[in-house]
Write a protein that holds these residues in place. Sequence first.
Motif, PDB file in Angstrom:
ATOM      1  N   UNK A   1       0.823  -1.208   0.000  1.00 56.34           N
ATOM      2  CA  UNK A   1       0.000   0.000   0.000  1.00 56.34           C
ATOM      3  C   UNK A   1       0.860   1.262   0.000  1.00 56.34           C
ATOM      4  N   UNK A   2       2.136   1.134   0.301  1.00 57.15           N
ATOM      5  CA  UNK A   2       3.066   2.254   0.154  1.00 57.15           C
ATOM      6  C   UNK A   2       3.211   2.666  -1.312  1.00 57.15           C
ATOM      7  N   UNK A   3       2.798   1.812  -2.230  1.00 54.07           N
ATOM      8  CA  UNK A   3       2.915   2.097  -3.662  1.00 54.07           C
ATOM      9  C   UNK A   3       1.640   2.695  -4.259  1.00 54.07           C
ATOM     10  N   UNK A   4       0.655   2.983  -3.415  1.00 48.80           N
ATOM     11  CA  UNK A   4      -0.591   3.554  -3.931  1.00 48.80           C
ATOM     12  C   UNK A   4      -0.305   4.825  -4.726  1.00 48.80           C
ATOM     13  N   UNK A   5      -1.080   4.998  -5.771  1.00 47.16           N
ATOM     14  CA  UNK A   5      -0.894   6.141  -6.656  1.00 47.16           C
ATOM     15  C   UNK A   5      -0.134   5.762  -7.911  1.00 47.16           C
ATOM     16  N   UNK A   6       0.717   4.738  -7.795  1.00 51.87           N
ATOM     17  CA  UNK A   6       1.470   4.268  -8.958  1.00 51.87           C
ATOM     18  C   UNK A   6       1.232   2.789  -9.234  1.00 51.87           C
ATOM     19  N   UNK A   7       0.845   2.031  -8.236  1.00 54.54           N
ATOM     20  CA  UNK A   7       0.636   0.587  -8.381  1.00 54.54           C
ATOM     21  C   UNK A   7      -0.767   0.321  -8.910  1.00 54.54           C
ATOM     22  N   UNK A   8      -0.852  -0.240 -10.077  1.00 52.15           N
ATOM     23  CA  UNK A   8      -2.110  -0.638 -10.695  1.00 52.15           C
ATOM     24  C   UNK A   8      -3.230   0.385 -10.457  1.00 52.15           C
TER      25      UNK A   8
END
Length: 146
Positions: A14-21
């Motif tokens: 969830x640290x990748x939200x905004x760029x992950x899928x």
Amino acid sequence: MTERRLLLVNGPNLNLLGTRQPEIYGATTLAQIEQMVVDVAGGLGFSVRAVQSNHEGVLIDAIHAARDDCRGIVINPGAFTHTSVAIADALSAVELPVAEVHLSNVHRREPFRHHSYVSAVAEMVIAGAGPLGYEYAVRYLAGGLG
């Protein structure tokens, strides 16, 4: 009486939200979600401690610590939703109200995502409301905690 604080827990990736899928999880970042939770909770008289980790033990330690100074937990366990009896046990052990949040509608996705160990110990579950699910969870918990 315990301080009027909520614990916000976000699990792996969830640290990748905004760029992950973004087609599944949207364009909102975790920092934006955390700020929204702080703002909504603050308006309801609650502070927030936020933790995100890709490591199960770190999340369990944060849940245990909440027992001392939080009144409720908003959690998006990420993939640990479907695998972690340990997180479910930790949530149960601290005896705080829990709101489970998922950005996507897990029931419209792969079959393995349809089962949640956390749901059995949660007061409520929100799936598919995107970032607003966090706001709904905070409002629900705050309303019940007075």
